[in-house]
Write a protein that holds these residues in place. Structure first.
Motif, short mmCIF file in Angstrom:
data_model
loop_
_atom_site.label_atom_id
_atom_site.label_comp_id
_atom_site.label_asym_id
_atom_site.label_seq_id
_atom_site.Cartn_x
_atom_site.Cartn_y
_atom_site.Cartn_z
N GLU A 24 0.42 3.12 1.02
CA GLU A 24 -0.09 4.42 1.45
C GLU A 24 -1.49 4.71 0.89
O GLU A 24 -2.34 5.26 1.58
N ARG A 25 -1.71 4.36 -0.37
CA ARG A 25 -2.99 4.71 -0.99
C ARG A 25 -3.27 3.79 -2.17
O ARG A 25 -2.40 3.07 -2.63
N GLY A 26 -4.51 3.82 -2.63
CA GLY A 26 -4.92 3.08 -3.80
C GLY A 26 -5.67 3.97 -4.76
O GLY A 26 -6.40 4.86 -4.35
N GLU A 27 -5.45 3.74 -6.05
CA GLU A 27 -6.18 4.46 -7.11
C GLU A 27 -6.52 3.45 -8.19
O GLU A 27 -5.62 2.89 -8.81
N GLY A 28 -7.81 3.23 -8.41
CA GLY A 28 -8.23 2.23 -9.39
C GLY A 28 -7.73 0.87 -8.97
O GLY A 28 -8.00 0.43 -7.86
N VAL A 29 -6.99 0.19 -9.85
CA VAL A 29 -6.47 -1.14 -9.52
C VAL A 29 -5.01 -1.07 -9.09
O VAL A 29 -4.33 -2.09 -9.01
N PHE A 30 -4.50 0.11 -8.78
CA PHE A 30 -3.11 0.26 -8.39
C PHE A 30 -2.98 0.69 -6.93
O PHE A 30 -3.81 1.44 -6.41
N LEU A 31 -1.94 0.21 -6.30
CA LEU A 31 -1.58 0.61 -4.94
C LEU A 31 -0.24 1.34 -5.00
O LEU A 31 0.59 1.05 -5.85
N TYR A 32 -0.03 2.27 -4.08
CA TYR A 32 1.22 3.03 -4.03
C TYR A 32 1.81 2.92 -2.63
O TYR A 32 1.09 3.04 -1.64
N ASP A 33 3.13 2.70 -2.58
CA ASP A 33 3.78 2.64 -1.27
C ASP A 33 4.20 4.04 -0.84
O ASP A 33 3.95 5.03 -1.54
N ILE A 34 4.81 4.15 0.31
CA ILE A 34 5.18 5.46 0.86
C ILE A 34 6.28 6.15 0.06
O ILE A 34 6.51 7.34 0.22
N TYR A 35 6.92 5.40 -0.85
CA TYR A 35 7.97 5.98 -1.70
C TYR A 35 7.46 6.30 -3.10
O TYR A 35 8.22 6.71 -3.96
N GLY A 36 6.15 6.07 -3.35
CA GLY A 36 5.56 6.36 -4.64
C GLY A 36 5.64 5.22 -5.64
O GLY A 36 5.20 5.38 -6.78
N LYS A 37 6.17 4.07 -5.26
CA LYS A 37 6.26 2.93 -6.16
C LYS A 37 4.86 2.37 -6.40
O LYS A 37 4.07 2.23 -5.48
N LYS A 38 4.56 2.04 -7.67
CA LYS A 38 3.23 1.61 -8.09
C LYS A 38 3.16 0.08 -8.16
O LYS A 38 4.05 -0.56 -8.71
N TYR A 39 2.09 -0.50 -7.60
CA TYR A 39 1.86 -1.95 -7.62
C TYR A 39 0.48 -2.22 -8.19
O TYR A 39 -0.47 -1.51 -7.89
N LEU A 40 0.37 -3.29 -9.00
CA LEU A 40 -0.92 -3.73 -9.48
C LEU A 40 -1.57 -4.55 -8.38
O LEU A 40 -0.96 -5.47 -7.83
N ASP A 41 -2.80 -4.22 -8.01
CA ASP A 41 -3.49 -4.87 -6.90
C ASP A 41 -4.17 -6.15 -7.37
O ASP A 41 -5.29 -6.13 -7.84
N PHE A 42 -3.47 -7.29 -7.24
CA PHE A 42 -4.05 -8.58 -7.61
C PHE A 42 -5.04 -9.06 -6.56
O PHE A 42 -5.86 -9.91 -6.83
N GLY A 43 -4.97 -8.54 -5.36
CA GLY A 43 -5.90 -8.91 -4.29
C GLY A 43 -6.92 -7.82 -4.08
O GLY A 43 -7.13 -7.38 -2.96
N SER A 44 -7.58 -7.38 -5.15
CA SER A 44 -8.44 -6.19 -5.06
C SER A 44 -9.57 -6.34 -4.06
O SER A 44 -10.01 -5.37 -3.49
N GLY A 45 -10.06 -7.55 -3.83
CA GLY A 45 -11.10 -7.73 -2.83
C GLY A 45 -10.62 -7.36 -1.44
O GLY A 45 -11.33 -6.76 -0.65
#
Length: 57
Positions: A24-45
């Motif tokens: 759903e969205r990204g903040e800094g190096v983290f991505l969030y899914d539609i349920y609010g679960k946080k993921y570290l963005d290893f593919g930041s490019g």
């Protein structure tokens, strides 16, 4: 299954296996899914193209 994943399976050519998550969205190096679960963005490019990053200051 999520409606967005079902639509993607109908519309996109299945050239590779997709991870069943809807981002759903990204903040800094983290991505969030539609349920609010946080993921570290290893593919930041790639993430910059899709979601974008902004200055947190």
């Amino acid at each position: 299954m999520n409606q967005w994943i079902e639509i993607a399976e109908q519309e996109f050519v299945p050239v590779y296996h997709r991870y069943p998550v809807v981002l759903e969205r990204g903040e800094g190096v983290f991505l969030y899914d539609i349920y609010g679960k946080k993921y570290l963005d290893f593919g930041s490019g790639i993430g910059v193209c899709a979601l974008g990053y902004h200055d947190m200051a």
